[in-house]
Design a protein around this motif. Structure first.
Motif, short mmCIF file in Angstrom:
data_model
loop_
_atom_site.label_atom_id
_atom_site.label_comp_id
_atom_site.label_asym_id
_atom_site.label_seq_id
_atom_site.Cartn_x
_atom_site.Cartn_y
_atom_site.Cartn_z
N LEU A 107 0.83 -1.21 0.00
CA LEU A 107 0.00 0.00 0.00
C LEU A 107 0.86 1.27 0.00
O LEU A 107 0.50 2.27 -0.64
N GLU A 108 2.01 1.23 0.68
CA GLU A 108 2.91 2.39 0.67
C GLU A 108 3.48 2.62 -0.73
O GLU A 108 3.61 3.76 -1.18
N VAL A 109 3.81 1.53 -1.41
CA VAL A 109 4.32 1.66 -2.78
C VAL A 109 3.24 2.25 -3.69
O VAL A 109 3.51 3.15 -4.49
N LEU A 110 2.02 1.77 -3.56
CA LEU A 110 0.93 2.28 -4.40
C LEU A 110 0.68 3.76 -4.14
O LEU A 110 0.42 4.53 -5.08
N ASP A 111 0.78 4.18 -2.89
CA ASP A 111 0.63 5.61 -2.58
C ASP A 111 1.73 6.43 -3.25
O ASP A 111 1.48 7.54 -3.75
N THR A 112 2.95 5.89 -3.29
CA THR A 112 4.06 6.60 -3.94
C THR A 112 3.83 6.71 -5.44
O THR A 112 4.08 7.76 -6.05
N VAL A 113 3.33 5.64 -6.06
CA VAL A 113 3.05 5.68 -7.49
C VAL A 113 1.95 6.72 -7.77
O VAL A 113 2.03 7.46 -8.76
N ARG A 114 0.95 6.79 -6.91
CA ARG A 114 -0.10 7.80 -7.09
C ARG A 114 0.51 9.22 -7.08
O ARG A 114 0.14 10.06 -7.90
N ARG A 115 1.39 9.47 -6.13
CA ARG A 115 1.99 10.81 -6.03
C ARG A 115 2.82 11.13 -7.27
O ARG A 115 2.76 12.24 -7.80
N VAL A 116 3.59 10.17 -7.74
CA VAL A 116 4.43 10.39 -8.92
C VAL A 116 3.56 10.58 -10.17
O VAL A 116 3.82 11.46 -11.00
N ALA A 117 2.52 9.76 -10.31
CA ALA A 117 1.64 9.85 -11.48
C ALA A 117 0.77 11.10 -11.44
O ALA A 117 0.36 11.62 -12.48
N GLY A 118 0.44 11.56 -10.25
CA GLY A 118 -0.40 12.74 -10.10
C GLY A 118 -1.89 12.45 -10.13
O GLY A 118 -2.70 13.37 -10.23
N HIS A 119 -2.26 11.17 -10.05
CA HIS A 119 -3.69 10.82 -10.04
C HIS A 119 -3.87 9.43 -9.46
O HIS A 119 -2.91 8.66 -9.31
N ASP A 120 -5.09 9.08 -9.15
CA ASP A 120 -5.42 7.78 -8.58
C ASP A 120 -5.63 6.76 -9.70
O ASP A 120 -5.72 7.12 -10.89
N PHE A 121 -5.73 5.51 -9.34
CA PHE A 121 -6.03 4.43 -10.29
C PHE A 121 -6.72 3.31 -9.52
O PHE A 121 -6.78 3.31 -8.28
N ASP A 122 -7.25 2.35 -10.25
CA ASP A 122 -8.10 1.31 -9.67
C ASP A 122 -7.27 0.24 -8.97
O ASP A 122 -6.48 -0.46 -9.61
N VAL A 123 -7.43 0.13 -7.65
CA VAL A 123 -6.75 -0.88 -6.84
C VAL A 123 -7.80 -1.82 -6.27
O VAL A 123 -8.78 -1.36 -5.66
N ARG A 124 -7.60 -3.13 -6.45
CA ARG A 124 -8.57 -4.11 -5.98
C ARG A 124 -7.88 -5.10 -5.03
O ARG A 124 -6.71 -5.45 -5.22
N ILE A 125 -8.62 -5.54 -4.04
CA ILE A 125 -8.09 -6.48 -3.06
C ILE A 125 -8.39 -7.91 -3.52
O ILE A 125 -9.51 -8.24 -3.89
N ALA A 126 -7.34 -8.73 -3.51
CA ALA A 126 -7.47 -10.13 -3.91
C ALA A 126 -6.87 -11.02 -2.81
O ALA A 126 -6.30 -10.52 -1.83
N GLY A 127 -7.02 -12.32 -2.97
CA GLY A 127 -6.49 -13.25 -1.98
C GLY A 127 -4.98 -13.38 -2.08
O GLY A 127 -4.35 -12.93 -3.04
N ARG A 128 -4.41 -13.98 -1.08
CA ARG A 128 -2.97 -14.22 -1.07
C ARG A 128 -2.54 -15.07 -2.26
O ARG A 128 -3.30 -15.91 -2.75
N ARG A 129 -1.29 -14.87 -2.68
CA ARG A 129 -0.69 -15.73 -3.70
C ARG A 129 0.18 -16.78 -3.01
O ARG A 129 0.84 -16.50 -2.01
N ALA A 130 0.21 -17.96 -3.59
CA ALA A 130 1.06 -19.02 -3.05
C ALA A 130 2.53 -18.62 -3.15
O ALA A 130 2.97 -18.09 -4.17
N GLY A 131 3.28 -18.86 -2.08
CA GLY A 131 4.72 -18.63 -2.11
C GLY A 131 5.16 -17.26 -1.66
O GLY A 131 6.37 -17.01 -1.55
N ASP A 132 4.23 -16.34 -1.39
CA ASP A 132 4.61 -14.98 -0.99
C ASP A 132 4.91 -14.93 0.51
O ASP A 132 4.07 -15.31 1.34
N ALA A 133 6.10 -14.45 0.86
CA ALA A 133 6.45 -14.23 2.27
C ALA A 133 5.80 -12.93 2.74
O ALA A 133 5.57 -12.01 1.95
N SER A 134 5.51 -12.83 4.04
CA SER A 134 4.84 -11.64 4.56
C SER A 134 5.74 -10.41 4.52
O SER A 134 5.31 -9.32 4.15
#
Length: 329
Positions: A260-287
């Motif tokens: 979420l912090e990375v997405l906020d940074t991309v929003r600031r750099v781009a100068g606008h919002d974009f569509d973010v959707r919540i999905a389930g965990r992916r297999a193999g991803d460490a916390s």
């Protein structure tokens, strides 16, 4: 001396080639162009299209060009894909690397630098994670890289070759001079996907899991600028050339950012919002995983120059925008 860069037409490899050439090195690139691009290879380098497992080809290149060192990037890198296709990852990452390493030994290559990954650690119990943390990969991708690390260790004990294993954390950004960047279609790197979404190339971006044991529930990663990573390889090469012993070292900045912090940074750099959707965990991803990179700084003098998330995103976003213009021509 000539350096062979496998996977040198890909994202990290193409940055490495430019870095070596900027330092006055002679470079040969071997890439099958499955995810890389011919145009991404610096024109001063010699590009050969082929497989690293083609030992006749590899050994011919080593002898023809007087190759004394290999920097090995070629391989598959997508964690969920490795869970779905483990045998493909063991073939492409481990078996092919074994063939390359055997060719290096046969032809008297002196030094070998291997592109490994923080995925070998899995979900480490202590953070930041240092190199003495026992590997516990949670995906075939991480295991395939760890197996290659073990092959290198055992080969160097039996033959006159030294190596550097560099365990990358999350690589992002693009060449500040605009010469190359992440260009692979369908790439899964968070900052690239977010930049594509902000530019309208994707309709939305998914956040895979918000219930991790992290401050905001999303995965935390240590993001390293690709130019700093290329520089780490060149510093490691100098270390080996100067007689340094074989080494395994982390490459990261020592602090992490959530999705979420990375997405906020991309929003600031781009100068606008974009569509973010919540999905389930992916297999193999460490916390969460963050590097202790003190060894690289101490052993071969690596000093990062781009340790700034906003700057990383700005370089990545600029490259993505320019890539869109290139493809529109």
């Amino acid at each position: 001396m000539t350096v062979l860069v496998t996977g040198g037409a890909g994202y990290i490899g193409s940055h490495m080639v430019w870095d070596l050439l900027d330092a006055g090195e002679r470079v040969v690139v071997l890439d099958r162009l499955s995810t890389g691009f011919e145009w991404a290879v610096a024109p001063e380098a010699t590009l050969v299209v082929g497989e690293i497992s083609d030992q006749l080809l590899v050994e011919g290149l080593i002898r023809e060009h007087g190759i004394s060192e290999i920097i090995h990037f070629a391989g598959s890198i997508v964690v969920p894909e490795s869970v779905a296709d483990p045998l493909g990852y063991y073939a492409n990452n481990t078996v092919a690397s074994r063939a390359l390493l055997e060719s290096a030994v046969r032809c008297g290559v002196k030094h070998f630098i291997f592109s490994s990954t923080a995925a070998v650690y899995g979900s480490p119990p202590h953070m930041p994670v240092a190199e003495d943390q026992r590997p516990a990969p949670e995906s075939p991708y991480g295991t395939s890289k760890w197996m290659t690390e073990m092959m290198l260790r055992d080969t160097a004990a039996a033959h006159p070759i030294t190596y550097a294993v560099l365990r990358y954390f999350n690589v992002a950004g693009a060449d500040p001079k605009g010469r190359t960047g992440q260009s692979t279609k369908g790439a899964t790197h968070l900052i690239k996907v977010a930049s594509e979404t902000a530019l309208g190339k994707r309709g939305h971006i998914d956040v895979f899991g918000t219930d991790y044991d992290t401050p905001d529930g999303t995965c935390v990663r240590d993001y390293i600028h690709v130019s700093d990573l290329a520089d780490a390889h060149r510093q490691a090469l100098g270390y080996l050339r100067a007689g340094g012993a074989s080494i395994t070292a982390n490459c990261g900045y020592g602090h992490g950012y959530s999705v979420l912090e990375v997405l906020d940074t991309v929003r600031r750099v781009a100068g606008h919002d974009f569509d973010v959707r919540i999905a389930g965990r992916r297999a193999g991803d460490a916390s969460a995983i963050v590097a202790d990179a003190a060894l690289a700084r101490r052993a071969f003098g690596w000093t990062p120059r781009h340790d700034d998330l906003t700057g990383i995103v700005e370089d990545a976003f600029r490259w993505e925008r320019d890539l869109e213009r290139r493809n529109a021509r």
